[in-house]
Design a protein around this motif. Structure first.
Motif, PDB file in Angstrom:
ATOM      1  N   LEU A 175     101.388  56.004  -6.383  1.00  0.00           N
ATOM      2  CA  LEU A 175     102.557  55.931  -5.519  1.00  0.00           C
ATOM      3  C   LEU A 175     103.653  55.201  -6.277  1.00  0.00           C
ATOM      4  CD1 LEU A 175     100.740  54.881  -2.219  1.00  0.00           C
ATOM      5  CD2 LEU A 175     101.374  57.198  -2.928  1.00  0.00           C
ATOM      6  N   ILE A 176     104.891  55.559  -6.028  1.00  0.00           N
ATOM      7  CA  ILE A 176     105.977  55.032  -6.865  1.00  0.00           C
ATOM      8  C   ILE A 176     106.121  53.517  -6.727  1.00  0.00           C
ATOM      9  CG2 ILE A 176     107.972  55.171  -5.319  1.00  0.00           C
ATOM     10  CD1 ILE A 176     107.707  56.572  -8.918  1.00  0.00           C
ATOM     11  N   GLY A 177     105.679  52.956  -5.599  1.00  0.00           N
ATOM     12  CA  GLY A 177     105.742  51.507  -5.426  1.00  0.00           C
ATOM     13  C   GLY A 177     104.866  50.738  -6.388  1.00  0.00           C
ATOM     14  N   TYR A 178     103.861  51.402  -6.965  1.00  0.00           N
ATOM     15  CA  TYR A 178     102.991  50.734  -7.933  1.00  0.00           C
ATOM     16  C   TYR A 178     103.714  50.392  -9.227  1.00  0.00           C
ATOM     17  CZ  TYR A 178      98.996  51.811  -4.941  1.00  0.00           C
ATOM     18  OH  TYR A 178      98.121  51.877  -3.894  1.00  0.00           O
ATOM     19  N   SER A 179     104.937  50.854  -9.361  1.00  0.00           N
ATOM     20  CA  SER A 179     105.730  50.484 -10.531  1.00  0.00           C
ATOM     21  C   SER A 179     105.897  48.966 -10.646  1.00  0.00           C
ATOM     22  CB  SER A 179     107.116  51.138 -10.455  1.00  0.00           C
ATOM     23  OG  SER A 179     107.020  52.542 -10.379  1.00  0.00           O
ATOM     24  N   TRP A 180     105.746  48.254  -9.527  1.00  0.00           N
ATOM     25  CA  TRP A 180     106.028  46.821  -9.511  1.00  0.00           C
ATOM     26  C   TRP A 180     104.790  45.953  -9.694  1.00  0.00           C
ATOM     27  CZ3 TRP A 180     110.911  45.664 -10.035  1.00  0.00           C
ATOM     28  CH2 TRP A 180     111.886  46.564  -9.586  1.00  0.00           C
ATOM     29  N   THR A 181     103.650  46.531 -10.036  1.00  0.00           N
ATOM     30  CA  THR A 181     102.440  45.710 -10.157  1.00  0.00           C
ATOM     31  C   THR A 181     102.553  44.676 -11.274  1.00  0.00           C
ATOM     32  OG1 THR A 181     101.416  47.409 -11.541  1.00  0.00           O
ATOM     33  CG2 THR A 181     100.898  47.449  -9.183  1.00  0.00           C
ATOM     34  N   GLY A 182     103.409  44.931 -12.250  1.00  0.00           N
ATOM     35  CA  GLY A 182     103.607  43.967 -13.325  1.00  0.00           C
ATOM     36  C   GLY A 182     104.655  42.917 -13.013  1.00  0.00           C
ATOM     37  N   PHE A 183     105.250  42.986 -11.799  1.00  0.00           N
ATOM     38  CA  PHE A 183     106.298  42.044 -11.398  1.00  0.00           C
ATOM     39  C   PHE A 183     105.889  41.422 -10.061  1.00  0.00           C
ATOM     40  CE2 PHE A 183     108.066  45.338 -14.040  1.00  0.00           C
ATOM     41  CZ  PHE A 183     108.885  44.661 -14.923  1.00  0.00           C
ATOM     42  N   LEU A 184     105.055  40.400 -10.132  1.00  0.00           N
ATOM     43  CA  LEU A 184     104.453  39.827  -8.926  1.00  0.00           C
ATOM     44  C   LEU A 184     105.472  39.362  -7.882  1.00  0.00           C
ATOM     45  CD1 LEU A 184     101.261  37.807  -9.947  1.00  0.00           C
ATOM     46  CD2 LEU A 184     101.437  39.915  -8.622  1.00  0.00           C
ATOM     47  N   PRO A 185     106.614  38.775  -8.261  1.00  0.00           N
ATOM     48  CA  PRO A 185     107.562  38.361  -7.217  1.00  0.00           C
ATOM     49  C   PRO A 185     108.012  39.531  -6.332  1.00  0.00           C
ATOM     50  CG  PRO A 185     108.077  37.224  -9.252  1.00  0.00           C
ATOM     51  CD  PRO A 185     107.034  38.244  -9.583  1.00  0.00           C
ATOM     52  N   VAL A 186     108.377  40.665  -6.930  1.00  0.00           N
ATOM     53  CA  VAL A 186     108.767  41.828  -6.133  1.00  0.00           C
ATOM     54  C   VAL A 186     107.571  42.384  -5.372  1.00  0.00           C
ATOM     55  CG1 VAL A 186     109.680  44.184  -6.214  1.00  0.00           C
ATOM     56  CG2 VAL A 186     110.679  42.404  -7.657  1.00  0.00           C
ATOM     57  N   LEU A 187     106.402  42.359  -5.986  1.00  0.00           N
ATOM     58  CA  LEU A 187     105.206  42.920  -5.359  1.00  0.00           C
ATOM     59  C   LEU A 187     104.821  42.184  -4.077  1.00  0.00           C
ATOM     60  CD1 LEU A 187     103.101  45.186  -5.866  1.00  0.00           C
ATOM     61  CD2 LEU A 187     101.653  43.436  -6.904  1.00  0.00           C
ATOM     62  N   GLN A 188     105.249  40.928  -3.930  1.00  0.00           N
ATOM     63  CA  GLN A 188     104.908  40.174  -2.717  1.00  0.00           C
ATOM     64  C   GLN A 188     105.424  40.862  -1.458  1.00  0.00           C
ATOM     65  OE1 GLN A 188     102.765  37.446  -3.054  1.00  0.00           O
ATOM     66  NE2 GLN A 188     102.851  38.317  -5.124  1.00  0.00           N
ATOM     67  N   SER A 189     106.417  41.716  -1.594  1.00  0.00           N
ATOM     68  CA  SER A 189     106.989  42.384  -0.422  1.00  0.00           C
ATOM     69  C   SER A 189     105.985  43.287   0.282  1.00  0.00           C
ATOM     70  CB  SER A 189     108.218  43.192  -0.826  1.00  0.00           C
ATOM     71  OG  SER A 189     107.869  44.229  -1.722  1.00  0.00           O
ATOM     72  N   VAL A 190     104.946  43.749  -0.426  1.00  0.00           N
ATOM     73  CA  VAL A 190     103.985  44.643   0.229  1.00  0.00           C
ATOM     74  C   VAL A 190     103.189  43.908   1.296  1.00  0.00           C
ATOM     75  CG1 VAL A 190     103.798  46.122  -1.804  1.00  0.00           C
ATOM     76  CG2 VAL A 190     102.104  44.304  -1.444  1.00  0.00           C
ATOM     77  N   ALA A 191     103.195  42.586   1.269  1.00  0.00           N
ATOM     78  CA  ALA A 191     102.542  41.825   2.334  1.00  0.00           C
ATOM     79  C   ALA A 191     103.239  42.058   3.670  1.00  0.00           C
ATOM     80  CB  ALA A 191     102.535  40.333   2.001  1.00  0.00           C
ATOM     81  N   VAL A 192     104.473  42.549   3.624  1.00  0.00           N
ATOM     82  CA  VAL A 192     105.236  42.838   4.843  1.00  0.00           C
ATOM     83  C   VAL A 192     105.392  44.342   5.049  1.00  0.00           C
ATOM     84  CG1 VAL A 192     107.426  42.516   6.053  1.00  0.00           C
ATOM     85  CG2 VAL A 192     106.498  40.679   4.619  1.00  0.00           C
ATOM     86  N   ILE A 193     105.874  45.041   4.029  1.00  0.00           N
ATOM     87  CA  ILE A 193     106.245  46.453   4.206  1.00  0.00           C
ATOM     88  C   ILE A 193     105.226  47.426   3.624  1.00  0.00           C
ATOM     89  CG2 ILE A 193     108.703  45.929   4.321  1.00  0.00           C
ATOM     90  CD1 ILE A 193     108.975  46.717   1.418  1.00  0.00           C
ATOM     91  N   GLY A 194     104.193  46.940   2.951  1.00  0.00           N
ATOM     92  CA  GLY A 194     103.188  47.826   2.390  1.00  0.00           C
ATOM     93  C   GLY A 194     103.702  48.572   1.175  1.00  0.00           C
TER      94      GLY A 194
END
Length: 538
Positions: A175-194
């Protein structure tokens, strides 16, 4: 034509003299195979944003490139195939590693190579083709252009990405959101929006540069839109950084895990003459002494189908396991399970068992989300060949997500192999676990991008749910994530050995963990509202 203003039906057009207009107009005037080749190239480019490359900025060209190609499509057929070729290029490059599983027995599965290399990408590309088709229809009927068109593109992309993750058992890989797995600060957003919500925002921001040569938007508004999008990503990163800066590293008292990675080549894993040696290797790794000055190991985790025997029936195997089980603890392992039905037929499961120091099975779990063509053949009546992993007989599926109780451990949710890739479906909603356990065997895919992608996908489940995730792989890649997605233990691809580590504590339930994709629906509704406002104020 590069210096003209191109305005196909339903599109904003391309204006001369605007930033990027030469590239945009050149792409918009491509036809036939040139347009489709360019679409496939942009789709392949977008793949480099995903693990293991993680080059997120390429999306700022890939998605505008797709939209500029769509500027020149006057028919629904052209709109569909432009998106389809983008998807085909994207999935061929991103999923090339799947074909490596067939190399374990080329003589038997050679006929599946074309399907693995091109057939699966061709099917998955249909979702992107349908997204661009819907975009073409909606923009034509509602006269969407400029910012409204960009937001509509992000909406339809996300809707069809969600469908890809659910239709026909679903395949939400890359999924295109997995582009951020190397950027933990941005990735924290999935705790809210998935992960789907993060994908929605990613596509919207990445597509905004397509506004720059669009005459339906003023230069100032186009640049302001791009700036606002980048500021939004920056704000998400800042919020994530604050969350991480306040995170502690608390662990569960009295629990020390040993994750075993035997690194057994797939070509040797099920060879009859090698089974006993493979099992002995697991016992030897488990029995290794802990590092000096560290707490004693309390529980051991072996990978998917680590035990090549039917554990429940094989007392000798259980006693061998019991001989190396930590005092008062257990070994949690993947293993096949068999049951003879009343009609004499055998049923098989890909299962997980916990064996204690007495050799007793104290908990079991059956995999519920099976791999099509791997663990069962969906078209067995037409193709009377066993699944790649299952052999001549299909595996049966278990009842669904469960929370297991094993003595000495907090309750956990087991996930076998790719069960970890399904957002929102990794736990029992009525009995929340304290942690997630993913056992897998990525040796099928060798030293390719596949194991790296699988590892990073597991990271996202930990952040979404706020739950630590322990991952044991036959090879590639074992480790432990805390509820923020931080790696606390790691064994690299191809490494043979063990890693001993404490179990991180669970976090308070996240908004995504509580509400799931309801938040995505609200986000899509919000985007639709903003799209309407942008359409009326252009």
């Amino acid at each position: 034509m590069p210096d003209a203003t191109l305005r196909p039906a339903g599109a904003g057009g391309i204006a001369a003299g605007r930033p990027g207009h030469r590239l945009a107009s050149r792409l918009a005037t491509l036809t036939g195979w040139r347009r489709y080749a360019a679409a496939a190239a942009f789709g392949g480019l977008a793949t480099f944003a995903l693990p293991p490359a993680g080059a997120v900025p390429v999306l700022l060209l890939a998605f505008p490139g797709l939209l500029w190609l769509l500027e020149g499509t006057a028919t629904r057929r052209a709109a569909f195939f432009t998106g389809w070729w983008f998807g085909f290029g994207h999935f061929v490059l991103g999923l090339y590693w799947i074909s490596f599983a067939l190399l374990t027995d080329v003589a038997k599965f050679w006929w599946m190579m074309p399907f693995a290399i091109a057939g699966l990408p061709a099917l998955l590309a249909i979702f992107i083709g349908l997204a661009t088709l819907v975009l073409h229809i909606v923009c034509g009927r509602l006269k969407l252009s400029g910012l409204a068109r960009i937001l509509a593109f992000a909406i339809v992309w996300t809707v069809f990405e969600y469908l890809r993750g659910h239709v026909f058992t679903g395949f939400p890989w890359n999924l295109i959101g997995y582009s951020w797995t190397g950027f933990l600060p941005v990735l924290q957003s999935v705790a809210v929006i998935g992960i789907y919500g993060l994908g929605l925002l990613t596509v919207a921001v990445a597509a905004l540069p397509a506004l720059l040569p669009d005459p339906s938007e003023s230069v100032m508004r186009a640049r302001a839109s791009v700036a606002v999008g980048l500021v939004l990503l920056g704000a998400m990163g800042l919020a994530g950084w604050v969350r991480l800066s306040q995170a502690d590293s608390a662990t569960v008292p009295g629990v020390r895990l040993r994750v075993v990675q035997p690194a057994i080549p797939q070509t040797l894993k099920w060879v009859p003459s090698e089974k006993a040696r493979n099992f002995e290797r697991l016992l030897e790794l488990t029995a290794e002494p802990a590092a000096a000055g560290t707490a004693p190991v309390t529980h051991v985790v072996w990978p998917e189908t680590a035990v090549p025997f039917f554990v429940e029936r094989d007392g000798g195997a259980r006693q061998a396991m019991a001989s190396v089980t930590p005092p008062g603890g257990s070994i949690i392992t993947g293993a096949p399970r068999i049951r003879v039905e009343e009609d004499g037929e055998n049923r098989f499961w890909n299962s997980l068992h916990a064996v204690d120091g007495s050799g007793a099975v104290v908990a079991s779990f059956d995999k519920f989300h099976l791999v099509p063509f791997g663990e069962y053949m969906p078209l067995r009546g037409i193709l009377p060949v066993g699944g790649i992993a299952a052999g001549a007989t299909d595996f049966s599926s278990g009842p669904g997500p469960a929370t297991l109780d094993v003595p000495g451990l907090p309750p956990f949710s087991p996930l076998i192999c790719y069960e970890v890739i399904f957002p929102g479906a990794v736990k029992d909603f009525h009995n929340r676990p304290d942690w997630l356990l993913n056992v897998t065997n990525d040796a099928w895919y060798g030293k390719t991008a596949g194991p790296h992608q699988h590892f990073e996908i597991a990271r996202v489940r930990a952040v979404e749910e706020g739950l630590p995730l322990v991952r044991a792989a036959n090879t590639g890649i074992s480790g432990i994530f805390d509820g923020y997605g931080r790696v606390t233990a790691y064994l690299g691809l191809g490494e043979r050995g063990v890693v001993d580590a404490d179990l991180p504590v669970m976090l308070p339930i996240t908004p995504y963990g509580r509400f799931g994709d309801i938040i995505l629906v609200l986000l899509l509704m919000s985007f639709s509202l903003v799209t309407t406002i942008a359409r009326q104020t252009r």
